[in-house]
Design an enzyme around this catalytic site. Structure first.
Site, PDB file in Angstrom:
ATOM      1  N   GLU A 137       0.789  -1.176  -0.020  1.00 45.13           N
ATOM      2  CA  GLU A 137       0.014   0.136   0.080  1.00 45.13           C
ATOM      3  C   GLU A 137       0.876   1.332   0.001  1.00 45.13           C
ATOM      4  O   GLU A 137       0.295   2.264   0.324  1.00 45.13           O
ATOM      5  CB  GLU A 137      -1.074   0.096   1.163  1.00 45.13           C
ATOM      6  CG  GLU A 137      -2.065  -1.128   0.929  1.00 45.13           C
ATOM      7  CD  GLU A 137      -3.042  -0.930   2.002  1.00 45.13           C
ATOM      8  OE1 GLU A 137      -3.428   0.199   2.275  1.00 45.13           O
ATOM      9  OE2 GLU A 137      -3.458  -2.157   2.643  1.00 45.13           O
ATOM     10  N   GLU A 215      -7.449  -0.921  14.474  1.00 47.99           N
ATOM     11  CA  GLU A 215      -8.512  -1.637  13.649  1.00 47.99           C
ATOM     12  C   GLU A 215      -8.377  -3.108  13.792  1.00 47.99           C
ATOM     13  O   GLU A 215      -7.127  -3.553  13.805  1.00 47.99           O
ATOM     14  CB  GLU A 215      -8.066  -1.384  12.306  1.00 47.99           C
ATOM     15  CG  GLU A 215      -9.150  -1.733  11.032  1.00 47.99           C
ATOM     16  CD  GLU A 215      -8.663  -1.255   9.610  1.00 47.99           C
ATOM     17  OE1 GLU A 215      -8.150   0.022   9.523  1.00 47.99           O
ATOM     18  OE2 GLU A 215      -8.702  -1.874   8.752  1.00 47.99           O
ATOM     19  N   ASP A 242     -12.994  -4.113  10.609  1.00 48.69           N
ATOM     20  CA  ASP A 242     -12.814  -3.993   8.964  1.00 48.69           C
ATOM     21  C   ASP A 242     -13.317  -5.453   8.729  1.00 48.69           C
ATOM     22  O   ASP A 242     -14.432  -5.525   8.430  1.00 48.69           O
ATOM     23  CB  ASP A 242     -11.617  -3.758   8.653  1.00 48.69           C
ATOM     24  CG  ASP A 242     -10.973  -3.859   7.247  1.00 48.69           C
ATOM     25  OD1 ASP A 242     -12.076  -4.188   6.514  1.00 48.69           O
ATOM     26  OD2 ASP A 242      -9.987  -3.987   6.913  1.00 48.69           O
ATOM     27  N   LYS A 267     -15.699  -0.065   3.106  1.00 47.37           N
ATOM     28  CA  LYS A 267     -15.078  -0.437   1.792  1.00 47.37           C
ATOM     29  C   LYS A 267     -16.240  -0.895   1.006  1.00 47.37           C
ATOM     30  O   LYS A 267     -16.708  -1.852   0.880  1.00 47.37           O
ATOM     31  CB  LYS A 267     -14.256  -1.494   2.038  1.00 47.37           C
ATOM     32  CG  LYS A 267     -12.901  -1.369   3.012  1.00 47.37           C
ATOM     33  CD  LYS A 267     -12.154  -2.546   3.178  1.00 47.37           C
ATOM     34  CE  LYS A 267     -10.580  -2.342   3.624  1.00 47.37           C
ATOM     35  NZ  LYS A 267     -10.030  -3.650   4.312  1.00 47.37           N
ATOM     36  N   ARG A 296      -8.849  -0.459  -0.648  1.00 48.85           N
ATOM     37  CA  ARG A 296      -8.409  -1.869  -0.451  1.00 48.85           C
ATOM     38  C   ARG A 296      -6.899  -1.851  -0.520  1.00 48.85           C
ATOM     39  O   ARG A 296      -6.348  -0.736  -1.224  1.00 48.85           O
ATOM     40  CB  ARG A 296      -9.010  -2.613  -1.261  1.00 48.85           C
ATOM     41  CG  ARG A 296     -10.564  -2.740  -1.393  1.00 48.85           C
ATOM     42  CD  ARG A 296     -10.998  -3.185  -0.035  1.00 48.85           C
ATOM     43  NE  ARG A 296     -10.529  -4.413   0.678  1.00 48.85           N
ATOM     44  CZ  ARG A 296     -11.215  -5.690   0.363  1.00 48.85           C
ATOM     45  NH1 ARG A 296     -12.403  -5.719  -0.041  1.00 48.85           N
ATOM     46  NH2 ARG A 296     -10.625  -6.552   1.250  1.00 48.85           N
ATOM     47  N   SER A 297      -6.385  -3.007  -0.303  1.00 50.37           N
ATOM     48  CA  SER A 297      -4.699  -2.956  -0.485  1.00 50.37           C
ATOM     49  C   SER A 297      -4.612  -3.137  -2.127  1.00 50.37           C
ATOM     50  O   SER A 297      -3.652  -2.696  -2.581  1.00 50.37           O
ATOM     51  CB  SER A 297      -4.323  -4.232   0.127  1.00 50.37           C
ATOM     52  OG  SER A 297      -4.876  -5.337   0.038  1.00 50.37           O
ATOM     53  N   LYS A 318      -9.133   6.370   4.739  1.00 53.14           N
ATOM     54  CA  LYS A 318      -7.714   5.437   4.710  1.00 53.14           C
ATOM     55  C   LYS A 318      -7.600   4.905   3.425  1.00 53.14           C
ATOM     56  O   LYS A 318      -8.620   4.427   2.708  1.00 53.14           O
ATOM     57  CB  LYS A 318      -8.201   4.472   5.722  1.00 53.14           C
ATOM     58  CG  LYS A 318      -6.840   3.519   6.115  1.00 53.14           C
ATOM     59  CD  LYS A 318      -7.335   2.242   6.946  1.00 53.14           C
ATOM     60  CE  LYS A 318      -6.060   1.082   6.906  1.00 53.14           C
ATOM     61  NZ  LYS A 318      -6.535  -0.058   7.430  1.00 53.14           N
TER      62      LYS A 318
HETATM   63  P1  PGA Z   1      -7.385  -5.639   2.264  1.00 56.46           P
HETATM   64  O1  PGA Z   1      -6.790  -4.684   3.561  1.00 56.46           O
HETATM   65  O2  PGA Z   1      -7.881  -4.311   1.492  1.00 56.46           O
HETATM   66  O3  PGA Z   1      -6.230  -6.355   1.962  1.00 56.46           O
HETATM   67  O4  PGA Z   1      -8.619  -6.209   2.866  1.00 56.46           O
HETATM   68  C1  PGA Z   1      -6.960  -3.464   3.776  1.00 56.46           C
HETATM   69  C2  PGA Z   1      -6.791  -3.048   5.299  1.00 56.46           C
HETATM   70  O5  PGA Z   1      -7.122  -4.052   6.057  1.00 56.46           O
HETATM   71  O6  PGA Z   1      -7.426  -1.896   5.271  1.00 56.46           O
HETATM   72 ZN    ZN Z   2      -7.819  -3.663   7.891  1.00 60.16          ZN
END
Ligand code: PGA
Ligand code: ZN
Length: 352
Positions: A137, A215, A242, A267, A296-297, A318
Site C-alpha cells: 500500500e 483496527e 474492518d 469499503k 483496499r490493498s 484511509k
Molecule cells: P485489504 O486490507 O484491502 O487487503 O483487505 C486493507 C485493510 O486492512 O485496511
Molecule cells: Zn484492515
C-alpha cells in the site's frame, strides 16, 4: 458479467434510481454475498450509475451526494507509514502502522505533514540499515525485529519531522488479527497468545505510544475479544471493525448493542453496491459510531471513495500510504475538493 447479465437486467432503468438499480443486481446475483456475479462487478456498475446520475445533474459527485445526506466534510486522513503483516511478507506481525495528523487545520496541511513524517521515517530506516523497500500500500517495508521497534521508529519519525507525537500527529494501527489466528490463539512475535493476552499487549502499547485508533484488534470470529477490548479501551480510542464487520449493516447492528467496536471501516467492494455501503454508514451513525471510508490493498486509480467520504460527511479516509498513484490519485482528489470548497471546507477528525 457486467457486459452480459448485468447489462441486460439494467438496460432502460432510470439512472438516478440508485436503490432500484442496486436491488436489481442483488436479485440477479441471487446469493447472499454476491459470489455469483462478484462484488467487484456489481460495485463497478453501482458506482458507474452514481457517477452518471451526478454527471446528469451537472454537479461533482461529492456535492451531488451531500444533497441526500449531510453537509460535506473533508476527511481527516489515516495514512500508512510502515506496512507489515500479509501486505509485507509478515516481516512484522501488525499490518499497518499509520499516522493521523490531528493537529492539521486543513487537508492540504495534513498531507504536507504526512509527507514530512513519511520522508523522516525513510531516512531513519536508511540510517539504521532497516530499509527493505515499499510494501503493497506504499508504506515503507521495514526490516524491524519487533512490532515495538516499528512503533518506536514511528514516534521518532514524528519527532524528526518536528511534530509533537499525539498532539500534532497521532498514531494508529491495523492489527488485521484474523491473519494472526492459530486455532483459538494468536501467533505474534513467535508466541501463541490467548485473546486476553493480545488485549493486554495492545493496552500496553496504547499506554506507551500515542495510539488513538486500533483496527481489527481481534479476529473476525472473536466476538468476546472484541467486546472485551472495546469495554477496556473504547472510551478513549477508536476501535474499528474492518474484517470484523465487512461493511455490513447487519453486522454493525449485531455488534452495536454488545459494544464490540465503536467504529467501522467502509469499503464499497466488501459489500458490493453503493446502496448497501450507505446503509452501513447509516447503521454506524445510528449506533453512535464513527465511520472511516477506506481503499483496499488492491486498488485502481478510481477516486470514487474520495467523493463518498466527503459527500457522506463521514469525517475520515484511509487509503494506504502517500506514494503510488492508486493512493495519490485519491488524496489529490480530496485536495481538489478542498480547493473547490474554499474557506467553507470543514476538516473531520477522530472523535475521542
Ligand atoms: P485489504 O486490507 O484491502 O487487503 O483487505 C486493507 C485493510 O486492512 O485496511
Ligand atoms: Zn484492515
Amino acid at each position: 458479467h457486467v457486459n452480459t447479465e448485468i447489462a441486460s437486467a439494467l438496460r432502460g432503468m432510470p439512472i438516478a434510481d440508485q436503490a432500484t438499480i442496486d436491488r436489481r443486481m442483488i436479485e440477479v446475483d441471487g446469493t447472499p454475498d454476491k459470489s455469483r456475479l462478484g462484488a467487484n462487478a456489481t460495485v463497478a456498475v453501482s458506482m458507474a450509475a452514481l457517477h452518471a446520475a451526478a454527471a446528469s445533474s451537472g454537479e461533482p459527485l461529492w456535492r451531488y451526494l451531500t444533497h441526500a445526506s449531510h453537509a460535506p466534510i473533508i476527511p481527516m486522513p489515516m495514512i500508512q507509514i510502515f506496512g507489515g503483516g500479509a501486505h509485507a511478507g509478515f516481516r512484522i506481525d501488525i499490518q499497518d502502522f499509520l499516522i493521523i495528523p490531528v493537529g492539521a487545520s486543513t487537508f492540504a496541511e495534513a498531507m504536507s505533514m504526512t509527507a514530512t513524517v513519511y520522508q523522516a521515517a525513510g531516512s531513519i530506516m536508511r540510517d539504521r540499515g532497516r530499509l527493505h523497500g515499499v510494501a503493497d500500500e506504499g508504506g515503507w517495508w521495514p526490516a524491524f525485529e519487533s512490532n515495538a521497534e516499528a512503533l518506536d521508529t514511528l514516534v521518532e519519525a514524528i519527532e524528526r519531522a518536528e511534530f509533537r507525537p499525539g498532539i500534532d500527529v497521532a498514531m494508529a494501527i491495523d492489527v488485521a488479527a484474523s491473519q494472526l489466528r492459530r486455532g483459538a490463539k494468536y501467533h505474534l512475535e513467535g508466541a501463541d497468545l490467548e485473546s486476553e493476552q493480545l488485549i493486554e499487549l495492545l493496552i500496553g502499547w496504547c499506554s506507551r505510544y500515542p495510539i488513538i485508533s486500533i483496527e481489527d484488534p481481534l479476529a473476525e470470529d472473536d466476538h468476546e475479544g472484541m467486546r472485551s477490548i472495546t469495554a477496556k479501551l473504547g472510551g478513549r480510542i477508536q476501535i474499528i471493525g474492518d474484517d470484523y464487520l465487512v461493511t455490513s449493516a447487519d453486522r454493525i447492528n449485531a455488534a452495536s448493542s454488545p459494544g464490540a467496536c465503536n467504529a467501522v471501516l467502509i469499503k464499497p467492494n466488501q459489500v458490493g453496491t453503493i446502496t448497501e455501503t450507505l446503509a452501513a454508514v447509516t447503521a454506524a451513525r445510528a449506533a453512535g459510531w464513527s465511520a472511516i471510508v477506506s481503499a483496499r490493498s488492491g486498488e485502481t486509480e478510481d477516486v470514487t471513495i474520495a467523493h463518498l467520504a466527503v459527500g457522506w460527511g463521514v469525517g475520515q479516509l484511509k487509503v494506504g500510504s502517500i506514494t503510488r498513484s492508486e493512493r495519490t490519485a485519491k488524496w489529490n482528489e480530496v485536495l481538489r475538493i478542498e480547493e473547490a470548497l474554499g474557506p467553507s471546507a470543514k476538516l473531520g477528525g477522530v472523535r475521542r
